[in-house]
Design an enzyme around this catalytic site. Structure first.
Site, PDB file in Angstrom:
ATOM      1  CB  CYS A   1     -14.883  -7.385 -15.222  1.00 28.46           C
ATOM      2  SG  CYS A   1     -13.781  -6.099 -15.890  1.00 28.46           S
TER       3      CYS A   1
ATOM      4  CG  ASN B   1     -15.161  -2.354 -12.508  1.00 27.53           C
ATOM      5  OD1 ASN B   1     -14.702  -2.007 -11.748  1.00 27.53           O
ATOM      6  ND2 ASN B   1     -14.750  -3.025 -13.742  1.00 27.53           N
ATOM      7  CD  GLU B   2     -11.678  -1.322 -15.403  1.00 24.64           C
ATOM      8  OE1 GLU B   2     -11.925  -2.156 -16.468  1.00 24.64           O
ATOM      9  OE2 GLU B   2     -10.548  -1.794 -14.711  1.00 24.64           O
TER      10      GLU B   2
ATOM     11  CD  GLU C   1     -13.227  -8.815 -10.918  1.00 17.40           C
ATOM     12  OE1 GLU C   1     -14.123  -8.757 -11.905  1.00 17.40           O
ATOM     13  OE2 GLU C   1     -12.381  -7.940 -11.005  1.00 17.40           O
TER      14      GLU C   1
END
Length: 659
Positions: free
Chosen positions: A239, A373-374, A48
């Site tokens: 993120c 993602n989350e 990332e």
């Protein structure tokens, strides 16, 4: 008399064996029970663009804001003399450029100077390729690398003149070879003629990039990634996939095509933490999806791209209007389908053709894709569902990865796992940044997972010490302990990647991290060595290993020991990983049971990672403070008697040979 002495001797021998055995951990390796296959993707990397991981890090570009597209157009630049900013340049998505004009007086200079990323690191006698898109008739510029803080006779490390003679925009290049090493040089450009010259996409790269590629990657950092033998490479986040808002999500289509025409994107990490605030942190997309697919291919790792599901970061967006409505998801779903075409499509398709134009006519053989993602709550599975349906219809063999949210347990985790099963995703991405106690208590985490549902991708994990949220040996030791349980459960866990991957020593937002670097150097942390030892000793099949008929997972009565065993069928090698998390050395009696009488375990080797100082870590100035140490080790009749030092990760390797 002789009989009495014999009995006494026998009694003494039995008593001594009994006394010794009380301090011995008896471990059985069941060699006749070859277990599940270990996936080639088991250990890998997650990338990332955080901590200046791309621009200023892995991406070898040395100029910051090279196309003058930052919101403050001259951020990273100093200007002097007659300099104007214009916005009708040759690249549609990067329209800004500068015009240098004669200052009006021969004693006054016009020019620009770039500070780079915390300075520009250059090495003596190494070549650096300067390039610029320029326009001007019979004009000259002087290109310099300078020591801006020089106390010596001159600031200039190296200088060369470059002639510009074209009414139309044209790319110009020259090579700069400084005579000294400097970690914080600057790039300075003077107009040395009397007219006007336009400059756009001002760039400086070392010629010695990974595989010598232009628009390439920083060689030492890629080497550190490749050296762990990763089986999977997940990108681009994290993120940044979600973005602070939907307009700043990572859009893969903006990251491909000519590098000069890839638009700037905001990096959500530049203001995520007020105590680590970097307002000049943006994404140029210079290291885009094409470059990341290439990197995965170079490392022999399966590429695993992750795309937005239409939800912006839920931590930062609580209003429903911040997210894509279900009725408006079609373009996002098409992005996923188009990405698969970009990676795998034939050259006569739109996106496969672009891949070929960029230099890779052969497909990248993409097998995995992550969506989201989350994310958490019902809004995630309801958006994931149409992605799954569309991808299954168009690409039925593609493995789809969903998410269990940002936590390793709890309400969101418990809600999402059943939802992922309903949607029949292939893997579920679990994330856990947790303290020491969690890792000590999670050696058996996957022992009782449902074997009939999706597989597990431990996509982001790291041990965060209590009050010590930075790299240190003890955290790495506990990560090694936890991974024995991952390895033992290779039938359910198919992938595991530590996170974050990279961090600039002056520009980090999050720690701990796997690899730290400055402008010239990099250091492999103890956590990196844990990844290295697992990656190089993965094996092909799990072998049951027990102590008192139980898996060795650090539970009560196991003296702080964690252990796993694998067989490497390719070279008939048994590999044991044992982690002693206790503050005492532990005696081990390891018996290899079930070996055919015609075969035997031969002498092997033991590789250990240990530090007496649990808070110690490798640093840029002392990169080899804690590294694995290898020694020969002997077995006797398929039994190894040894002792593992306190707070130690040990890898034991033995060949199986004919007697």
């Amino acid at each position: 008399m002789n009989r009495r002495l014999t009995l006494l001797s026998a009694f003494s021998f039995i008593a001594s064996v009994w006394i010794y055995s009380q301090g011995v951990n008896n471990i059985i390796v069941h060699t006749n029970k070859i277990g599940t296959e270990i996936q080639p993707t088991m250990y890998g990397h997650f990338f990332e663009d955080i901590n200046y991981g791309a621009d200023g890090g892995l991406y070898a570009e040395l100029v910051k804001n090279r196309s003058f597209e930052f919101p403050q157009n001259f951020m990273g630049w100093s200007i002097f003399g007659n300099v104007k900013l214009l916005n009708d340049g040759p690249f549609e998505k990067n329209p800004h450029y500068v015009r240098l004009s004669y200052s009006g007086h021969p004693a006054k200079s016009t020019g620009i100077e770039n500070e780079g990323f915390f300075g520009i690191g250059v090495k003596a006698e190494q070549n650096y390729r300067f390039s610029v898109w320029a326009r001007g008739e019979k004009q000259k510029i002087r290109v310099e690398l300078i020591d801006n803080d020089s106390m010596g006779e001159t600031q200039v490390l190296i200088a060369q003149e470059l002639g510009i003679n074209s009414k139309e925009w044209k790319k110009y290049e020259l090579i700069l070879t400084p005579k000294q090493t400097l970690d914080k040089s600057h790039l300075r450009i003077f107009l040395t003629s009397d007219g006007t010259v336009d400059l756009e996409h001002v760039s400086l790269f070392p010629t010695d990039t990974w595989k010598g590629r232009e628009n390439g990657l920083r060689k030492d950092l890629v080497q550190a990634l490749a050296d762990t033998k990763p089986g999977v490479f997940r990108f681009p986040g994290g993120c940044i996939v979600e973005g602070t808002d939907l307009t700043t999500r990572y859009n893969w289509k903006n990251s491909v095509g000519p590098v000069e025409n890839r638009p700037l994107n905001e990096n959500r990490w530049h203001y995520s933490f007020q105590h680590r605030f970097f307002p000049d942190y943006f994404q140029t997309y210079g290291m885009g999806f094409y470059e990341m697919f290439l990197l995965a291919e170079d490392m022999g790792a399966e590429p695993l791209p992750v795309l937005s599901c239409g939800l912006a970061c839920q931590f930062q967006n609580t209003d429903e209007d911040a997210h894509v409505k279900l009725s408006d998801l079609k373009p996002y779903i098409q992005d996923a389908l188009d990405l698969i075409e970009f990676a795998n499509g034939s050259t006569d398709t739109k996106w496969g053709g672009l891949r070929a134009e960029m230099g890779h006519p052969e497909p990248f053989n993409l097998k995995f894709i992550g969506i989201g993602n989350e994310q958490w709550g019902p809004e995630y599975p309801e958006r994931l569902k149409p992605f799954v349906e569309a991808i299954r219809k168009e690409y039925p063999d593609m493995k789809i990865i969903g998410s269990s949210g940002p936590n390793s347990e709890g309400k969101d985790f418990e809600y999402l796992w059943p939802e992922m099963k309903k949607l029949k995703v292939d893997l579920v991405d679990e994330h856990f940044y947790r303290p020491e106690e969690w890792f000590l208590n999670s050696g058996n985490r996957y022992d009782n997972y449902d074997r009939k549902g999706p597989k597990v991708f431990a996509g982001e994990y790291a041990c965060h010490g209590k009050g010590k949220k930075w790299n240190h040996f003890y955290a790495s030791l506990l990560e090694a302990a936890f991974l024995t349980g991952v390895e033992r459960n290779a039938d359910i866990v198919y992938m595991a990647t530590y996170a974050p991957l990279l961090a600039h020593i002056e520009g980090w937002q999050w720690r701990p991290d796997l690899i730290w670097f400055d402008n010239l150097r990099s250091v492999r942390t103890c956590s990196w060595y844990v990844q290295y030892l697992y990656g190089h000793n993965k094996g092909t099949n799990v072998i049951p290993l027990t102590m008192n008929n139980k898996a060795v997972s650090g539970q009560d009565g196991q003296n702080g020991l964690f252990a796993s065993a694998v067989l490497d069928k390719d070279d008939n090698t048994y590999i044991l990983k044992v982690v002693n998390t206790s503050d005492k050395g532990q005696k081990l009696n390891i018996e290899f049971k079930g070996i055919k009488k015609s075969l035997a375990i031969t002498d092997g080797k033991c590789i250990t990672l240990h530090s007496d100082n649990l808070d110690a870590e490798n640093t840029l100035d002392d990169p080899n403070r804690i590294i694995p140490i290898e020694k020969s080790i002997s077995v006797d009749d398929n039994v190894l008697n040894t002792e593992i030092e306190k707070m130690t990760f040990a890898v034991y390797k033995f060949k199986l040979s004919k007697k």
